[in-house]
Design an enzyme around this catalytic site. Structure first.
Site, PDB file in Angstrom:
ATOM      1  CB  SER A   1      -0.914   0.020   1.231  1.00  0.00           C
ATOM      2  OG  SER A   1      -1.656  -1.180   1.333  1.00  0.00           O
TER       3      SER A   1
ATOM      4  NE  ARG B   1      -8.403   5.964   2.596  1.00  0.00           N
ATOM      5  CZ  ARG B   1      -8.405   7.291   2.644  1.00  0.00           C
ATOM      6  NH1 ARG B   1      -9.470   7.932   3.098  1.00  0.00           N
ATOM      7  NH2 ARG B   1      -7.351   7.976   2.274  1.00  0.00           N
ATOM      8  CG  ASP B   2      -4.761  -0.820  -0.057  1.00  0.00           C
ATOM      9  OD1 ASP B   2      -4.593  -0.707  -1.291  1.00  0.00           O
ATOM     10  OD2 ASP B   2      -3.862  -1.183   0.717  1.00  0.00           O
ATOM     11  CG  MET B   3     -11.097  -4.768  -3.067  1.00  0.00           C
ATOM     12  SD  MET B   3     -10.980  -6.246  -2.065  1.00  0.00           S
ATOM     13  CE  MET B   3     -11.763  -5.736  -0.557  1.00  0.00           C
TER      14      MET B   3
END
Length: 414
Positions: A93, A271-273
């Site tokens: 991320s 927000r970070d799939m």
């Protein structure tokens, strides 16, 4: 989950079972899942997609260059953990470097932790010497994962409370708890302490301050993540075909949809799939066969998402545009941007490839202008249409996860 007997055939005999209540996809019938055990906390219907369980994963003409590199580099690393961490760096991320409060009064981690304990009660605990950080088993851009063990004194005192929660997500040095707490999305603590666990999502048991001064979440231990499984299967089939059968693909997607719908119901935007943020539950990780044995999926890594700006080309074009112009803002991340990232995750599941893995760098312009990954020609036209809606340039054209679940029902159960 692993049943009483294991398939001895090829990859296509792997069977995957999923729970899907009617609130997620509108499925009311029960399909018997042979030789499969339920996870200990489950009490809902079992549904197994019945589309093509006797088919091998389909072959197609797109070969993952990343998988080819992994197959070549495996011998360069002394341990499997070192290799897995290096392989994961491509999908770490990205942190939001603009999210700071320079004018805010500085507080020590101990002061902040005490205030959190006062506000949220026993969700935040100080176990002292009772909780011991063991060996490192994984790493991401924001945190490292360690095995956790308990002293005999802690086991005697806490009893069954320590069972099942045996890994620590330890945030890397430099993260002040004062700023880290601002990354916890609205609804996360409420969901964990007052309203019960979130369905199909990773269970966070406690927030703890370790003796070394670092903050960590105490969590249930999982076998690994979906990206790790994809990599194993792609290497097993020599990068020659997709990692999953049609029924497995549909079942995995349905479980992710259920988890994401539950998060959104709690006002939590992920927000970070991506596949590496889907953890896999198996009954016995020591005997788990990654090629044949079934498993369950839980959405993870949403607990500190506010400080992230997503990952690579999993991000929606409106996010990439803002990154390109230096105008990234938190409000750009919403349910619709999660849907876009889900479509990219579905692409991973379908093909085994990282989205635009050969594009490199920050070539955001092509994505902003409408370029999308190539889908296999053999997939169901309804699925292709659904994914085209999910990664539509206009966020308003993207469906909700509730609608996605209904479409998956039509695609895989009709």
């Amino acid at each position: 989950m692993e049943g009483d007997s294991k398939p001895s055939d090829a990859l296509h005999h792997a069977r995957l079972c999923t729970q899907m209540p009617s609130t997620a996809v509108g499925i009311s019938q029960v399909v018997k899942a042979a030789d499969v055990s339920m996870p200990p906390c489950s009490n809902t219907e079992l549904v197994e997609f019945a589309s093509a369980s006797d088919r091998q994963p389909s072959r197609w003409n797109l070969v993952s260059s990343r998988i080819s590199r992994l197959m070549q580099m495996r011998s360069e690393y002394a341990t499997a953990v070192e290799f897995e961490i290096e392989a994961s760096k491509v999908h770490w991320s990205e942190l939001d470097s603009t999210n700071s409060d320079e004018d805010e009064e500085n507080q020590t981690d101990v002061e902040v932790f005490q205030k959190l304990k006062e506000k949220w009660g026993d969700f935040f605990c100080d176990y002292g010497d009772g909780l011991v950080m063991g060996k490192k088993i994984a790493e991401g851009g924001q945190a490292e994962i360690y095995e956790a063990s308990w002293s005999s004194r802690a086991i005697f005192k806490l009893g069954e409370q320590v069972g099942g929660f045996d890994v620590l997500k330890v945030f890397k040095e430099g993260w002040a708890l004062q700023h880290l707490q601002k990354q916890w999305p609205e609804g996360m603590l409420q969901a964990g302490t007052r309203r019960g666990p979130i369905r199909r999502a990773c269970v966070i048991d406690k927030g703890v301050m370790l003796n070394n001064g670092r903050f960590a979440f105490l969590m249930k231990k999982y076998w690994g993540d979906l990206r790790k499984l994809i990599d194993i299967r792609m290497q097993h089939n020599h990068n020659a075909c997709a990692p999953f059968t049609d029924d497995e693909t549909g079942s995995i997607a349905a479980q992710i949809v259920e988890g994401m719908a539950a998060l959104h119901k709690r006002n939590i935007v992920h927000r970070d799939m991506k596949a590496s943020n889907i953890l896999l539950w198996v009954p016995n990780e020591k005997t788990f066969d990654a090629v044949h044995d079934p498993f369950w999926c839980n959405v993870a890594d949403f607990e500190s998402s506010v400080g992230l700006v997503g990952t690579g080309y999993w991000r929606a074009p409106e996010i990439l545009r803002a990154l390109q112009t230096g105008s990234i803002r938190s409000h750009l991340f919403d349910e619709k941007s999660d849907v876009y990232s889900f479509a990219m995750t579905y692409y991973e599941i379908l093909t085994g490839c990282i989205p635009f893995e050969d594009l490199g760098g920050r070539n955001y312009g092509m994505i902003i202008e409408g370029r999308r990954p190539e889908l296999p020609s053999y997939i169901n036209p309804l699925l292709k249409a659904l994914l085209n809606r999910c990664w539509h340039t206009n966020p308003l054209e993207r469906p909700s996860f509730g609608n996605i679940g209904e479409q998956l029902k039509k695609i895989y159960l009709n």
